[in-house]
Structure formats: structure tokens, C-alpha cells
Design an enzyme around this catalytic site. Structure first.
Site, PDB file in Angstrom:
ATOM      1  CD  GLU A 120      -3.027  -1.081   2.201  1.00  0.00           C
ATOM      2  OE1 GLU A 120      -4.085  -1.664   1.958  1.00  0.00           O
ATOM      3  OE2 GLU A 120      -2.841  -0.447   3.253  1.00  0.00           O
ATOM      4  CD  GLU A 145      -3.836  -6.060   2.578  1.00  0.00           C
ATOM      5  OE1 GLU A 145      -4.691  -5.425   3.221  1.00  0.00           O
ATOM      6  OE2 GLU A 145      -2.612  -5.816   2.631  1.00  0.00           O
TER       7      GLU A 145
HETATM    8  C1  BG6 Z   1      -4.390  -2.897   4.859  1.00  0.00           C
HETATM    9  C2  BG6 Z   1      -3.051  -3.345   5.340  1.00  0.00           C
HETATM   10  O1  BG6 Z   1      -4.392  -1.522   4.973  1.00  0.00           O
HETATM   11  O2  BG6 Z   1      -5.541  -3.280   5.534  1.00  0.00           O
HETATM   12  C3  BG6 Z   1      -3.074  -4.448   6.378  1.00  0.00           C
HETATM   13  O3  BG6 Z   1      -2.198  -3.685   4.283  1.00  0.00           O
HETATM   14  C4  BG6 Z   1      -4.252  -4.239   7.301  1.00  0.00           C
HETATM   15  O4  BG6 Z   1      -1.833  -4.456   7.035  1.00  0.00           O
HETATM   16  C5  BG6 Z   1      -5.527  -4.339   6.479  1.00  0.00           C
HETATM   17  O5  BG6 Z   1      -4.282  -5.104   8.380  1.00  0.00           O
HETATM   18  C6  BG6 Z   1      -6.807  -4.263   7.276  1.00  0.00           C
HETATM   19  O6  BG6 Z   1      -6.794  -3.137   8.098  1.00  0.00           O
HETATM   20  P1  BG6 Z   1      -7.054  -3.259   9.671  1.00  0.00           P
HETATM   21  O7  BG6 Z   1      -6.866  -1.877  10.186  1.00  0.00           O
HETATM   22  O8  BG6 Z   1      -8.455  -3.737   9.805  1.00  0.00           O
HETATM   23  O9  BG6 Z   1      -6.059  -4.211  10.178  1.00  0.00           O
END
Ligand code: BG6
Length: 475
Positions: free
Chosen positions: A179, A372
Site C-alpha cells: 500500500e 487483500e
Molecule cells: C491494509 C493493510 O491496509 O488493511 C493491512 O495492508 C491491514 O496491514 C488491512 O491489516 C486491514 O486493516 P485493519 O486496520 O483492519 O487491520
């Protein structure tokens, strides 16, 4: 056109959110280790407060996390049981170079990942490695101010050389920075940047971003020299920005918002600063120091594929009176009246995934990889310890359908899908454990208590079926 036969179904994690063992095997301290759980985390996230040492008054979730450092064989076995073809993980920079300045990499750190990759390969799981998932050695934060200093480029490339050389026969897919656009929103957690009182924050962030972009291009160059078969990707926190109304001012605002994110990928994929960014930086009086060869380096070393995270679309308005906000991935957005939200206020928009995929594919014409996606939710085990996470299955089912539509109906070239936090892990945004994404439940709570026992949720068997049918059986 259906999903390709070699479609890379799998799951994703990051070292600092799952490994723990933060002092084991010679590992050094990283920026992510000094971010506590709880109300003090946010000032650190905002980069407004210095908090460079761990103290006894806070709980630091990355220190043990889910202790994958000691459980990786058991965890990868479970991934294999689900039928994973791919596992996205990150290497902790500080396991390989504890301060970042050593001349020789830390053998124990290399051995750990070697064994982890061997474990994956034993089950036919292709590792997809994020070289830097938000972490920077604290030593470099203190000595150089992290990515604000060009020195980091050289040190990052040295780190890449160590892992590319060692793992050239085991890893094919690499992502240079997780990211990368988060440097604008999460300067400390995302890039080890802290901004002193009175400093020009934007100037520092864009200079640091330039250093990361050059480092990413140099890593791509080096990767191809070490193994021409390597595939190098960039990684964007994606999600198209919608316009609140059809008023042209709103539409224009949404274009500007999207450009803040596209900027990074435009450089990494097309190889040069886009015209709109040059003009915008000029208007803002931001003067980036660009090295003599930088333009050539960026132009000649673009990425092979575009990877991204997608949790939701975003929404914007030019009218300051429209201000009903809700949470999103790191930064808040306007509340979209047509969408439901998760317990953390993140809006749920499966069609937005198809929209985002189309935008990215049209813009770059390179294969995409969804690295993701997922639903952070509170899971409550029943009296037998079983989690019936039908809500997660619903979320994933709708997103997978939209993803398949983008491939089958729109012709998007998609390499794979690795939903986030395939095993429960620490939340990056809040430091909580109770914000869970996994197919595998880990017994640990927000305060750090629990047995760390792993158990399968309902979504475990569901996802196994999805993978076995290559996305045809989504029931
Ligand atoms: C992304 C990141 O922003 O979202 C992860 O690459 C992160 O590291 C994921 O865990 C989900 O966000 P959160 O704040 O729910 O953990």
C-alpha cells in the site's frame, strides 16, 4: 473466459501482524513495534507524536502477535488443507538487517524464511512476498528519519539483494511496498516518518515517496538481473472514489481524490511522474529533489503486475455541508447511503471491486492481483469453540462474484486472490485482535491473553470448496 487454470487462490498476512518473536533470532526493533494498542496508537499513526521506545504502561501487540514465528508449520498445514495455491506474506526487514546498516545479513533471519518457504513449497503453495509491509528498522528511523533520507534507498536495495539472492529458487512473485499510497495517510506506521512541529509535512511525505519509488524501481532492476523469471508488482490501497452527486464539482473532486492514489502506481507502472502530479506539486510549492538518473531508473524499471487491496469504495463531495463520515481503510470517507457497513464502519461494496478492477486494468493494461480483501468482524465462538462466520462468507461470496464478473464479462487479466488475514491476526489500524478476518480462529484477546490455539471457522470449509471448484461453487 473463466478464471485461469493456474489462478492463485490463497490468503495474505504481514510479518508484524502475525509473527511475534520480535526479539527472536536476532531481530531488530521496527517502527511497527513501538505502536501500542489502545488510545495512544492513533497519535502514533498520525505521526504527530514521538514514541520511540516501548514502555511498561502500554501493550504492544506486534511483540507476540499470533506467534506465527513458532507456529508457522501448523499454520501452513492448515492453509494447505484449504487448498491454498499461494500464500502472501511479508519479510520483516529487521530479521534480515536488524538495524538496517549491517554489511552482512542475519543468517538466522534468512534461515527462518527459508524454512517457511520450504514448508509452503512442500504443499505446492507459491509464496508471494511483500518486501516491505509498513516496517522500517527503528535504528534507521532515529538515525536518518527513515524514508525522508535518500540513504534509505541504498539500504533497501541492499536488503532486496540479500533476499533475492537467497530465495531466487523459492520465490517468484514479489511486491516492493505494501500500500505505497499509505505514506500520505500513515506516515509513521506506514514508512517510519515522523513530522516535527512546524515542518512542511507534504514536502517531507512526497520526498520520502520519491525515495520509495526510486527504491522500488531499483529493486525491480536488480530482481531481473538476479532472476529474469521474477515477477515484480506494486501494491495500492485501492477503491475507486465515487462522486456524491452528478454535480460536476463533485465529479471533479472524485477525480482529484483518485489521483492522489493513482500517482504512485502511475510512476511504478508507466515509469514517469504524471502531468497532473507535476502541476499539483508545483502549485503546492513542493520541490522534490530528483537524482540525476532517477527519471531513467523509473522509466526503465516498471512493474510486471498491479496488486492491490480492496475493502470498499470511497465517496467524496465538493460541498463542505455534506459531511457525514464513516471509517474506511485508514482514512475516513463520506457515508454512502446505498451501502451497509461492517462493525468498524467500513462500507461493503462488492460491485465496487469490479469497478476498481476495471479502472486499474483500463489504466495500466497489466495483469492485476487482488492481494487483500475481507471483512473485519467480531467472532464469538460457541460452547464448543466453533465460529459460525456466515457474515464473512456472505461478504467474500459477493466480492468473489464481482471479481469473476470482472474477469468473465469485462476481460480483466487477474492472477490471483489472497484475502486478508486468512488466519486471525493483529489489526494494523487499531492494534486489536478482536477485529478478525480469518478462516482460522486464534484464541487471543485484545489484552494479549489466550492460548493461541488455532481452530477452523465455518468459512474454512467454505473457502476450501471455492478453491477446489476454481470459484464455481460459492454456496
Ligand atoms: C491494509 C493493510 O491496509 O488493511 C493491512 O495492508 C491491514 O496491514 C488491512 O491489516 C486491514 O486493516 P485493519 O486496520 O483492519 O487491520
Amino acid at each position: 473466459m473463466a478464471l485461469r487454470e493456474d489462478f492463485l487462490w490463497g490468503g495474505a498476512t504481514a510479518a508484524n501482524q502475525c509473527e511475534g518473536g520480535y526479539k527472536d533470532g536476532g531481530r531488530g526493533l521496527a517502527n511497527v513495534d513501538v505502536a501500542p494498542h489502545g488510545k495512544d496508537r492513533f497519535p502514533v499513526l498520525a505521526g504527530k507524536m514521538k514514541m520511540f521506545e516501548c514502555d511498561d504502561n502500554h501493550y504492544y501487540p506486534s511483540h507476540e502477535a499470533i506467534d506465527m514465528y513458532h507456529h508457522y508449520k501448523e499454520d501452513i498445514k492448515l492453509f494447505a488443507e484449504m487448498g491454498f495455491k499461494c500464500y502472501r506474506l511479508s519479510i520483516a526487514w529487521t530479521r534480515i538487517f536488524p538495524t538496517g546498516l549491517e554489511e552482512v545479513p542475519n543468517e538466522e533471519g534468512l534461515k527462518f524464511y527459508e524454512s517457511l518457504f520450504d514448508e509452503c513449497l512442500k504443499y505446492g503453495i507459491e509464496p508471494l512476498v511483500t518486501i516491505c509491509h509498513f516496517d522500517v528498522p527503528m535504528y534507521l528511523v532515529e538515525k536518518y528519519g527513515a524514508w525522508r533520507d535518500r540513504k534509505l534507498v541504498e539500504l533497501y536495495v541492499k536488503y532486496c539483494e540479500a533476499i533475492f539472492t537467497r530465495f531466487k529458487g523459492k520465490v517468484k512473485y514479489w511486491l516492493t511496498f505494501n500500500e505505497i499510497n499509505m505514506i500520505l495517510h500513515l506516515p509513521f506506521i506506514g514508512a517510519g516518518l515522523y513530522i516535527e512541529e512546524g515542518e512542511n509535512e507534504e514536502q517531507i511525505k512526497y520526498q520520502a515517496a520519491h525515495h520509495q519509488l526510486v527504491a522500488s524501481a531499483l529493486a525491480t532492476k536488480l530482481a531481473k538481473e538476479i532472476n529474469p523469471e521474477f515477477k515484480i508488482g506494486c501494491m495500492l490501497a485501492a477503491g475507486n472514489t465515487y462522486s456524491y452527486t452528478c454535480h460536476p464539482n463533485d465529479v471533479w473532486k472524485s477525480i482529484e481524490k483518485d489521483r492522489e492514489n493513482y500517482f504512485f502506481i502511475d510512476v511504478q507502472s508507466r515509469g514517469e511522474y504524471p502531468a497532473y502530479a507535476i502541476k499539483e506539486l508545483e502549485r503546492k510549492g513542493i520541490n522534490i529533489l530528483i537524482g540525476e538518473d532517477d527519471k531513467k531508473i523509473l522509466k526503465e524499471n516498471t512493474v510486471d503486475f498491479i496488486s492491490f487491496s480492496y475493502y470498499s469504495s470511497r465517496l467524496t463531495s465538493a460541498d463542505p455541508k455534506v459531511d457525514a463520515q464513516t471509517e474506511g481503510n485508514v482514512f475516513a470517507t463520506l457515508k454512502n447511503p446505498y451501502l451497509d457497513s461492517s462493525e468498524w464502519g467500513w462500507q461493503i461494496d462488492p460491485l465496487g471491486l469490479r469497478i476498481t478492477m476495471n479502472s486499474l486494468y483500463d489504466r495500466y493494461q497489466k495483469p492485476l492481483f487482488i492481494v487483500e480483501n475481507g471483512l473485519g468482524a467480531v467472532d464469538t465462538p460457541d460452547e464448543n469453540g466453533y465460529v459460525n462466520d456466515y457474515y464473512r462468507i456472505d461478504y467474500l461470496r459477493e466480492h468473489i462474484k464481482a471479481m469473476i464478473d470482472a474477469v468473465e464479462l469485462d476481460g480483466v487479466d487477474l492472477l490471483g486472490y489472497t484475502p486478508w488475514g486468512c488466519i486471525d491476526l493483529v489489526s494494523a489500524g487499531t492494534g486489536e485482535m478482536k477485529k478478525r478476518y480469518g478462516f482460522i480462529y486464534v484464541d487471543k484477546d485484545n489484552g494479549g491473553k489466550g492460548t493461541l490455539k488455532r481452530s477452523k471457522k465455518k468459512s474454512f470449509d467454505w473457502y476450501k470448496k471455492v478453491i477446489a471448484s476454481n470459484g464455481k461453487d460459492l454456496d
